[in-house]
Design an enzyme around this catalytic site. Structure first.
Site, PDB file in Angstrom:
ATOM      1  N   HIS A 271       0.875  -1.190   0.000  1.00 58.82           N
ATOM      2  CA  HIS A 271       0.000   0.000   0.000  1.00 58.82           C
ATOM      3  C   HIS A 271       0.910   1.239   0.000  1.00 58.82           C
ATOM      4  O   HIS A 271       1.738   1.391  -0.891  1.00 58.82           O
ATOM      5  CB  HIS A 271      -0.941  -0.118   1.201  1.00 58.82           C
ATOM      6  CG  HIS A 271      -2.062   0.873   1.243  1.00 58.82           C
ATOM      7  ND1 HIS A 271      -2.491   1.589   0.156  1.00 58.82           N
ATOM      8  CD2 HIS A 271      -2.873   1.274   2.282  1.00 58.82           C
ATOM      9  CE1 HIS A 271      -3.505   2.377   0.506  1.00 58.82           C
ATOM     10  NE2 HIS A 271      -3.746   2.207   1.789  1.00 58.82           N
ATOM     11  N   HIS A 318      -2.511  -2.544  -9.498  1.00 56.99           N
ATOM     12  CA  HIS A 318      -3.539  -1.996  -8.602  1.00 56.99           C
ATOM     13  C   HIS A 318      -4.688  -2.992  -8.477  1.00 56.99           C
ATOM     14  O   HIS A 318      -4.981  -3.719  -9.427  1.00 56.99           O
ATOM     15  CB  HIS A 318      -4.080  -0.661  -9.131  1.00 56.99           C
ATOM     16  CG  HIS A 318      -4.736   0.145  -8.058  1.00 56.99           C
ATOM     17  ND1 HIS A 318      -6.073   0.027  -7.756  1.00 56.99           N
ATOM     18  CD2 HIS A 318      -4.234   1.060  -7.184  1.00 56.99           C
ATOM     19  CE1 HIS A 318      -6.356   0.835  -6.757  1.00 56.99           C
ATOM     20  NE2 HIS A 318      -5.264   1.472  -6.385  1.00 56.99           N
ATOM     21  N   ASP A 373       2.325   5.692  -6.543  1.00 52.39           N
ATOM     22  CA  ASP A 373       3.619   5.605  -5.871  1.00 52.39           C
ATOM     23  C   ASP A 373       4.806   5.511  -6.840  1.00 52.39           C
ATOM     24  O   ASP A 373       5.951   5.704  -6.427  1.00 52.39           O
ATOM     25  CB  ASP A 373       3.627   4.394  -4.928  1.00 52.39           C
ATOM     26  CG  ASP A 373       2.532   4.493  -3.888  1.00 52.39           C
ATOM     27  OD1 ASP A 373       2.388   5.573  -3.294  1.00 52.39           O
ATOM     28  OD2 ASP A 373       1.808   3.503  -3.685  1.00 52.39           O
TER      29      ASP A 373
HETATM   30  N1  CMX Z   1       4.984  -6.772  -9.875  1.00 49.43           N
HETATM   31  C1  CMX Z   1       5.005  -8.127  -9.932  1.00 49.43           C
HETATM   32  N2  CMX Z   1       3.905  -8.892  -9.794  1.00 49.43           N
HETATM   33  C2  CMX Z   1       2.748  -8.264  -9.625  1.00 49.43           C
HETATM   34  C3  CMX Z   1       2.630  -6.869  -9.594  1.00 49.43           C
HETATM   35  C4  CMX Z   1       3.822  -6.110  -9.711  1.00 49.43           C
HETATM   36  N3  CMX Z   1       3.827  -4.776  -9.639  1.00 49.43           N
HETATM   37  N4  CMX Z   1       1.334  -6.535  -9.411  1.00 49.43           N
HETATM   38  C5  CMX Z   1       0.646  -7.693  -9.320  1.00 49.43           C
HETATM   39  N5  CMX Z   1       1.503  -8.743  -9.432  1.00 49.43           N
HETATM   40  C6  CMX Z   1       1.201 -10.158  -9.303  1.00 49.43           C
HETATM   41  C7  CMX Z   1       0.609 -10.420  -7.911  1.00 49.43           C
HETATM   42  O1  CMX Z   1       1.652 -10.495  -6.939  1.00 49.43           O
HETATM   43  C8  CMX Z   1      -0.136 -11.712  -8.143  1.00 49.43           C
HETATM   44  O2  CMX Z   1       0.814 -12.765  -8.197  1.00 49.43           O
HETATM   45  P1  CMX Z   1       0.504 -14.208  -7.551  1.00 49.43           P
HETATM   46  O3  CMX Z   1      -0.735 -14.689  -8.239  1.00 49.43           O
HETATM   47  O4  CMX Z   1       1.730 -14.986  -7.866  1.00 49.43           O
HETATM   48  O5  CMX Z   1       0.280 -13.977  -6.083  1.00 49.43           O
HETATM   49  C9  CMX Z   1      -0.697 -11.522  -9.545  1.00 49.43           C
HETATM   50  O6  CMX Z   1       0.148 -10.539 -10.184  1.00 49.43           O
HETATM   51  C10 CMX Z   1      -2.112 -11.018  -9.583  1.00 49.43           C
HETATM   52  O7  CMX Z   1      -2.218  -9.843  -8.816  1.00 49.43           O
HETATM   53  P2  CMX Z   1      -3.275  -8.692  -9.194  1.00 49.43           P
HETATM   54  O8  CMX Z   1      -4.639  -9.290  -9.081  1.00 49.43           O
HETATM   55  O9  CMX Z   1      -2.906  -8.080 -10.490  1.00 49.43           O
HETATM   56  O10 CMX Z   1      -3.015  -7.611  -8.075  1.00 49.43           O
HETATM   57  P3  CMX Z   1      -3.648  -7.534  -6.611  1.00 49.43           P
HETATM   58  O11 CMX Z   1      -4.968  -6.864  -6.697  1.00 49.43           O
HETATM   59  O12 CMX Z   1      -3.590  -8.832  -5.913  1.00 49.43           O
HETATM   60  O13 CMX Z   1      -2.596  -6.570  -5.865  1.00 49.43           O
HETATM   61  C11 CMX Z   1      -1.167  -4.699  -5.696  1.00 49.43           C
HETATM   62  C12 CMX Z   1      -2.539  -5.206  -6.138  1.00 49.43           C
HETATM   63  C13 CMX Z   1      -1.144  -3.195  -5.784  1.00 49.43           C
HETATM   64  C14 CMX Z   1      -0.954  -5.093  -4.225  1.00 49.43           C
HETATM   65  C15 CMX Z   1      -0.082  -5.333  -6.611  1.00 49.43           C
HETATM   66  O14 CMX Z   1      -0.275  -4.898  -7.932  1.00 49.43           O
HETATM   67  C16 CMX Z   1       1.330  -5.034  -6.161  1.00 49.43           C
HETATM   68  O15 CMX Z   1       1.877  -5.772  -5.326  1.00 49.43           O
HETATM   69  N6  CMX Z   1       1.977  -3.933  -6.701  1.00 49.43           N
HETATM   70  C17 CMX Z   1       3.288  -3.518  -6.257  1.00 49.43           C
HETATM   71  C18 CMX Z   1       3.187  -2.775  -4.939  1.00 49.43           C
HETATM   72  C19 CMX Z   1       2.550  -1.402  -5.116  1.00 49.43           C
HETATM   73  O16 CMX Z   1       2.936  -0.644  -5.999  1.00 49.43           O
HETATM   74  N7  CMX Z   1       1.604  -1.064  -4.245  1.00 49.43           N
HETATM   75  C20 CMX Z   1       1.004   0.276  -4.207  1.00 49.43           C
HETATM   76  C21 CMX Z   1      -0.459   0.310  -4.643  1.00 49.43           C
HETATM   77  C22 CMX Z   1      -1.026   1.719  -4.547  1.00 49.43           C
HETATM   78  C23 CMX Z   1      -1.185   2.139  -3.130  1.00 49.43           C
HETATM   79  O17 CMX Z   1      -1.999   1.526  -2.409  1.00 49.43           O
HETATM   80  O18 CMX Z   1      -0.474   3.056  -2.661  1.00 49.43           O
END
Ligand code: CMX
Length: 440
Positions: A271, A318, A373
């Site tokens: 987050h 996201h 971010d």
């Molecule tokens: N890099 C690598 N893998 C990623 C990814 C990224 N930036 N974003 C998603 N994935 C992966 C997930 O880890 C998940 O993998 P597994 O199935 O192996 O567990 C898969 O793709 C599916 O995930 P998703 O449905 O696309 O994403 P979620 O809704 O579960 O999670 C988020 C969303 C933001 C937590 C995720 O995209 C992430 O970890 N991003 C990087 C961290 C980040 O930038 N967070 C900030 C978000 C904004 C904020 O709240 O400030």
């Protein structure tokens, strides 16, 4: 009562009548269905909350009371001579539901100035932590120490009528928001600037004063703070920080306790802490490659390395958005206007051209585009704010605007304690076998 408080109460009374009527006529209408996968996988896409301050569209991004970020930049009042919106105005918009006049925004500035005194024990509590403590730990500790000032907690102990809850919650929200810049700046100067503190400037707006107390008096940095505090303020109700604040508040924990709880969630790397992770990741990439101006090919290799070591690419993806975050775009525009030649900012733009196709090629990432971010840190580094562990504190100060405006609405609408149903896998298996119907 104060002018803004009166206006808020008037709007909340009207909304209460309207909502009662909607529920009387349509209360049994289904708003969606919940699948087993959703129960196990983070409740994605379940509509189960009401948050009045903003609404997120997967394609278009956030709208605050109907206004997109470019529209906010156009319509919200600005500081004299400035081009970016005043966060005071956004708070008014979220709280009252109407675009503020310049006078309204200035009124909030002066109210927050008046309420900004932070008692000494808060600083002493922060000082009791080792200097190595993370700034978010210091921040939440400071907010918890400030809880001694809660009007709501005092009124509740005296036996306040439930119809009046909103009133001390409103006062707590205003006091807390007013005091946060001082706490944030104190932490910054304590940890990174030899404990040499800077007095507030009573003539500055809320974000401008934060910049000033941190030691950044460049006018364009103050503009960045106004933009930053506006775009990070709210992202509807389901994200971890907003939902936690709302959830804890639903137990009638006061706004200090509720907001502190929400900010503990913001401090998670998936987050709000992602803003520090982005810059840490870029700095590490620069160190490994031995250049501060990597090519797209070098960046692509580094992204692959990150992924193959089982890590996420910070700043990308996201849970709801499916396009480039307009908060990223707003910061990119700021970068183009104020620092188009900055190498780090240019690296962020190259990362933007490189990462999405790589994430897309994994076939599982639902949103390969940058979130808020991905950009913020590079703008801060440009002005010399290189201490990236501090970045989430800035996010937290901004996020107070949305989650505390929402908390005022929660209490004014008399929303009850939140308590969704959970199940065990054992119960799920019995239900799938047709043996257990108790939770159908
Ligand atoms: N890099 C690598 N893998 C990623 C990814 C990224 N930036 N974003 C998603 N994935 C992966 C997930 O880890 C998940 O993998 P597994 O199935 O192996 O567990 C898969 O793709 C599916 O995930 P998703 O449905 O696309 O994403 P979620 O809704 O579960 O999670 C988020 C969303 C933001 C937590 C995720 O995209 C992430 O970890 N991003 C990087 C961290 C980040 O930038 N967070 C900030 C978000 C904004 C904020 O709240 O400030």
């Amino acid at each position: 009562m104060g002018i803004i408080k009166d206006r808020f109460k008037e709007k909340a009374d009207a909304a209460n009548v309207e909502i009662k009527d909607i529920l009387k006529t349509h209360g049994n209408k289904k708003i969606g269905e919940v699948t087993l996968a959703q129960a196990y996988q983070g409740m994605r896409g379940i509509t189960g909350l009401v948050t009045e301050t903003s609404l997120l569209d997967a394609q278009e991004g956030i709208r605050f009371r109907g206004y997109s970020i470019p529209e906010l930049q156009q319509h919200l009042p600005k500081a004299p001579g400035g081009g970016e919106p005043l966060p005071e105005g956004l708070f008014y918009l979220m709280l009252v539901g109407e675009m503020p006049t310049e006078e309204d925004a200035n009124h909030i500035t002066s109210v927050w100035q008046r309420r900004s005194h932070v008692p000494n024990h808060v600083f002493q509590t922060i000082d009791a932590l080792p200097i190595s403590a993370h700034p978010m730990t210091m921040f939440v500790t400071g907010v918890m120490a400030l809880q001694t000032e809660s009007n709501f907690a005092k009124e509740y102990a005296k036996g306040i009528n439930k119809k009046e809850y909103w009133n001390p919650v409103y006062d707590d929200a205003m006091d807390l928001i007013a005091r946060l810049p001082r706490i944030a700046a104190y932490i910054y100067r304590r940890k990174y600037k030899n404990n040499e503190h800077i007095h507030p400037n009573g003539l500055l707006d809320w974000a401008g004063n934060l910049a000033h107390m941190m030691g950044y008096d460049d006018e364009s940095f103050k503009e960045l703070m106004r933009l930053y505090m506006t775009i990070h303020a709210d992202h509807e109700g389901g994200n971890v920080s907003a939902h936690t604040t709302h959830l804890v508040g639903s137990a009638l924990s006061d706004p200090y306790l509720s907001y502190a709880a929400g900010m503990n969630g913001l401090a998670g790397p998936l987050h709000g802490l992602a803003n520090q992770e982005v810059i840490k990741w870029i700095f590490e990439m620069q160190a490994q490659l031995g250049t501060d101006d990597p090519t797209k090919e070098q960046i692509a290799d580094y992204v692959q390395k990150t992924l193959s070591s089982g890590k996420v690419v910070p700043g990308y993806g996201h849970a709801v958005l499916r396009k480039t975050d307009p908060r990223f775009t707003a910061q990119m525009e700021f970068g183009k206007k104020h620092m188009a030649d900055d190498k780090l900012v240019n690296t962020v733009w190259k990362v933007y051209e490189t990462v999405p196709p790589i994430l897309e090629s994994l076939g599982k990432v639902k949103n390969p585009w940058p979130n808020v971010d991905a950009h913020s840190g590079a703008l801060l580094v440009h002005y010399g704010l290189v201490e990236y562990e501090f970045y989430t504190v800035l996010f937290a100060v901004s996020r107070a605007l949305g989650v505390l405006a929402s908390l005022c609405w929660d209490r004014a609408l008399g929303l009850p304690i939140e308590r969704p149903k959970s199940v065990t896998t054992d119960a799920v298996k019995k239900w799938l076998d047709g043996k257990d119907e108790i939770w159908e």
